[in-house]
Write an enzyme that holds these catalytic residues in place. Structure first.
Site, PDB file in Angstrom:
ATOM      1  N   VAL A   1      71.024  69.591  51.226  1.00 58.47           N
ATOM      2  CA  VAL A   1      71.004  69.578  49.763  1.00 58.47           C
ATOM      3  C   VAL A   1      69.775  70.324  49.246  1.00 58.47           C
ATOM      4  CG1 VAL A   1      70.922  68.117  47.700  1.00 58.47           C
ATOM      5  CG2 VAL A   1      72.339  67.443  49.633  1.00 58.47           C
ATOM      6  N   CYS A   2      68.633  70.113  49.873  1.00 64.04           N
ATOM      7  CA  CYS A   2      67.397  70.774  49.436  1.00 64.04           C
ATOM      8  C   CYS A   2      67.515  72.292  49.567  1.00 64.04           C
ATOM      9  CB  CYS A   2      66.196  70.282  50.240  1.00 64.04           C
ATOM     10  SG  CYS A   2      65.854  68.523  50.020  1.00 64.04           S
ATOM     11  N   SER A   3      68.067  72.757  50.677  1.00 61.04           N
ATOM     12  CA  SER A   3      68.250  74.200  50.866  1.00 61.04           C
ATOM     13  C   SER A   3      69.157  74.766  49.779  1.00 61.04           C
ATOM     14  CB  SER A   3      68.838  74.492  52.240  1.00 61.04           C
ATOM     15  OG  SER A   3      67.894  74.181  53.247  1.00 61.04           O
TER      16      SER A   3
ATOM     17  N   MET B   1      67.172  74.930  46.444  1.00 57.63           N
ATOM     18  CA  MET B   1      66.186  76.005  46.435  1.00 57.63           C
ATOM     19  C   MET B   1      66.889  77.373  46.353  1.00 57.63           C
ATOM     20  SD  MET B   1      63.379  74.353  46.340  1.00 57.63           S
ATOM     21  CE  MET B   1      64.110  72.839  45.726  1.00 57.63           C
TER      22      MET B   1
ATOM     23  N   SER C   1      66.714  70.988  54.885  1.00 57.42           N
ATOM     24  CA  SER C   1      67.816  70.022  54.828  1.00 57.42           C
ATOM     25  C   SER C   1      68.906  70.582  53.907  1.00 57.42           C
ATOM     26  CB  SER C   1      67.329  68.657  54.362  1.00 57.42           C
ATOM     27  OG  SER C   1      66.785  68.737  53.068  1.00 57.42           O
TER      28      SER C   1
END
Length: 156
Positions: free
Chosen positions: A47-49, A52, A45
């Site tokens: 924001v998560c990408s 990370m 997703s």
């Protein structure tokens, strides 16, 4: 929005599989390293990408002799492996897939409605105690600088 659990006590212990199928146990770091636990909703997703990727680009700061970072989602191990391979994420991506969300629930950050962790972080010091936490709305990325500062303080 999750409220998390109180700071100061021992971090709830767990064993989860990483993207390579290896069991990772939180208490194995006790007495050795401070640990940043980075709960995130979904692999791949937006924001998560981005978050990370931010950890990956500063990995030398997150992973030292005294510190470790463990990212936790409810994605299955195979999805985490694909995420790791696609984005070059060479740090621990842990699967809280089954029993679904058990560790996220133990930390008070499981979104029952969405079936995933909230965007939350904890820092566990070398003695295994929770020393810092932040809980962000799902659309809002957290600060890598704040997380690093808390992790370094916990490493003492």
């Amino acid at each position: 929005m999750a409220t998390g659990i109180d700071l100061g006590g021992l971090a709830p212990d767990f064993t989860l599989r990483d993207q390579f199928g290896q069991d990772i146990t939180l208490s194995s770091y006790r007495g050795v390293k401070a640990v940043a636990l980075v709960f995130y909703p979904f692999a791949f997703s937006g924001v998560c990408s981005g978050e990370m990727h931010g950890i990956r680009t500063r990995l030398d700061e997150f992973l030292t002799f005294d510190t470790e970072v463990l990212a936790i989602s409810c994605d299955p191990v195979y999805a985490l492996r694909a995420f790791s391979d696609a984005d070059g994420l060479n740090f621990g991506l842990l699967s809280d897939f089954w029993p679904h969300g058990e560790v996220s629930r133990a930390y008070g950050v499981f979104d029952e409605r969405g079936g995933s962790p909230e965007r939350s972080s904890y820092v566990v010091d070398k003695t295994g105690r929770l020393t810092w936490a932040v809980h962000n709305p799902k659309p809002a990325a957290r600060s890598a600088d704040d997380l690093l500062d808390a992790l370094r303080a916990a490493a003492g």
